[in-house]
Design an enzyme around this catalytic site. Structure first.
Site, PDB file in Angstrom:
ATOM      1  CG  ASP A 146      -1.900   1.100   1.279  1.00 62.70           C
ATOM      2  OD1 ASP A 146      -2.189   1.666   0.216  1.00 62.70           O
ATOM      3  OD2 ASP A 146      -2.399   1.426   2.378  1.00 62.70           O
ATOM      4  CD  GLU A 182      -5.140   6.526  -0.286  1.00 66.33           C
ATOM      5  OE1 GLU A 182      -6.231   5.936  -0.282  1.00 66.33           O
ATOM      6  OE2 GLU A 182      -4.211   6.244   0.505  1.00 66.33           O
ATOM      7  CG  ASP A 193      -4.645   2.135  -3.041  1.00 58.20           C
ATOM      8  OD1 ASP A 193      -3.753   1.539  -2.398  1.00 58.20           O
ATOM      9  OD2 ASP A 193      -5.335   3.055  -2.557  1.00 58.20           O
ATOM     10  CG  HIS A 219      -3.402   1.416   6.706  1.00 61.41           C
ATOM     11  ND1 HIS A 219      -4.471   2.257   6.949  1.00 61.41           N
ATOM     12  CD2 HIS A 219      -3.112   1.563   5.393  1.00 61.41           C
ATOM     13  CE1 HIS A 219      -4.799   2.883   5.816  1.00 61.41           C
ATOM     14  NE2 HIS A 219      -3.981   2.468   4.859  1.00 61.41           N
TER      15      HIS A 219
END
Length: 469
Positions: free
Chosen positions: A298, A331, A359, A431
């Site tokens: 990511d 983003e 993405d 994340h």
């Protein structure tokens, strides 16, 4: 070590593609036999190349994390400009994007009682700091955001709210939307119920002990409280402690700071079209990442896939229409680069003939969707026919989920496409500190490049242009 396709698999794929060319040419109003043969060669080259792997390896090794407003973000912009030029893009430029800058300094947490132990925690983006000694209070647990919203006023007075919502796993990532609501709005609702702090189960499907960060928001007029997430393993442990029926007290220590307005840059590379240079295919991803890992999935993989795909789409010469790759800024902090791009290019957005963003990691693409005018469907189905030998199925012509950075383009009726990757395990890493290069499979990366290359080539070289709806 990088993996290689076996000769048997390559032979079968190419044989299937060759048969497909004959079938497609028999009824094609948009492509010549020569162009369709170019499709075969482009796919062959893409399936045998490690260009995308080399790009994502370089980015994650030589630059690393790229959180907006950090030196890593600045280095990422310089890296992208240099790579575009090295790869031979005709035009390379940057466009500024401003965003609310936020920096994470440190974070820790622990159970104080009844069973002292550490918790693996991360601050959510935009969180305020706790006092230097941390914030210590009793925990009150809620199953989900809705339960917290429906709780009595002051139900969490003086306590730390803990939302323990379990995210569902699916290859299209449909569990993310319901789960992310608690990340975005949880601290606001908790504060409205009297809480002094907020912690949630990570928006993640992982079983490993990594906390998942991501953006969170405050609301004007509502007291700001610390906003954080703990790993799924620690959420399970905290739930078990609460279930014992004794008061559970934890300490959260987050040191972070909002630093006003920051500036980063969208980085854009373009291969210019020979016949219709103003018309262009737009593909890309976002250049920034969170700071916990190196942003390999990511979205290092996404920008590598689309940069490489554009290169392969021009393997047989200059395209009729331009092929533009946009690497969006900031983003992760709220689509700031995407919004800046839409504003800066508003007068020329009608020149986009097809748009898609990568993405969603680096697993194989399994579905192809469109959102175009009915008159363009025959052309779209020709593209779909050339993707099918790679086990990419055409789903429908509807509101294609074409990537978050393309959301600001939707009001302009841009022809939108989704090349959907298998996201079954994407949210195991998304994340987190576990988003690193070893999670990228070079073979699957090639499959992505081949799929995007055929899409870009055919959209750019078709006899007629694709029209949005």
């Amino acid at each position: 070590m990088k993996k290689r396709f076996t000769s048997v698999v390559s032979t079968l794929i190419l044989a299937s593609l060759s048969f497909n060319v004959v079938q497609a040419h028999a009824k094609s109003d948009n492509f010549s036999a020569e162009q369709l043969s170019h499709v075969i060669e482009i796919k062959k080259q893409a399936l045998e190349s490690d260009l995308a792997w080399d790009l994502v390896e370089s980015l994650t090794t030589e630059v690393g994390p790229r959180m907006p407003g950090t030196p890593g973000d600045e280095a990422g912009v310089a890296w992208a400009v240099a790579k575009f030029k090295t790869m031979g893009f005709d035009k390379v430029w940057t466009e500024p994007a401003t965003f609310p800058k936020w920096i994470r300094y440190s974070e820790s947490a622990s159970v104080v009682s009844p069973a002292p132990q550490a918790l693996h925690i991360t601050a959510l983006g935009n969180s305020i700091s706790t006092p230097k000694e941390g914030l210590e209070a009793q925990v009150i647990e809620f199953e989900n955001l809705a339960e917290l919203e429906n709780a009595a006023d002051n139900a969490a007075k003086g306590k730390i709210v803990f939302i323990n919502y379990h995210m569902d796993r699916d290859r299209d990532g449909n569990g993310y939307g319901p789960a992310v609501k608690a990340r975005s709005r949880g601290a606001v609702v908790a504060a409205q119920k009297g809480a002094v702090g907020y912690v949630m189960r990570s928006v993640s499907t992982a079983t490993h002990r990594f906390a998942h960060t991501g953006g969170s928001h405050y609301k004007e007029g509502v007291t700001k409280i610390v906003s954080s997430a703990i790993s799924n393993a620690d959420a399970d442990q905290l739930h078990r402690l609460v279930a014992l029926g004794k008061p559970v007290t934890i300490n959260i220590n987050v040191q972070a700071k909002s630093m006003g307005e920051g500036t980063s840059y969208n980085v854009i590379g373009e291969f210019t079209g020979s016949e219709f240079p103003k018309e262009h295919v737009l593909i890309g991803g976002h250049l920034d990442s969170w700071d916990l890992g190196t942003g390999a999935l990511d979205d290092g993989a996404g920008i590598a896939i689309t940069m490489a795909a554009a290169k392969f789409a021009t393997l047989k010469g200059q395209p009729k229409r331009s092929i533009r790759v946009v690497l969006f800024a900031a983003e992760e902090f709220g689509l700031w680069g995407a919004k800046a791009y839409a504003k800066a290019n508003e007068k020329t957005l009608s020149n986009i003939v097809a748009a898609a963003e990568s993405d969603f990691g680096a697993d194989k693409i399994w579905a192809f969707e469109s959102n175009v005018h009915a008159s363009s469907l025959p052309l779209v189905k020709e593209i779909a026919a050339m993707l099918k030998p790679l086990n990419v199925e055409y789903i429908a012509n509807n509101a294609a989920r074409n990537g978050p950075d393309l959301i600001p383009l939707r009001p302009f009726k841009v022809p939108a496409f989704a090349l959907s990757q298998d996201g079954t395990d994407y949210f195991d890493y998304h994340h987190t500190a576990d988003d690193t290069l070893d999670k990228v499979d070079p073979i699957k990366l090639r499959h992505n490049v081949a799929s995007y290359a055929i899409f870009a080539y055919m959209a750019a070289n078709a006899k007629t242009r694709i029209i949005g709806k």
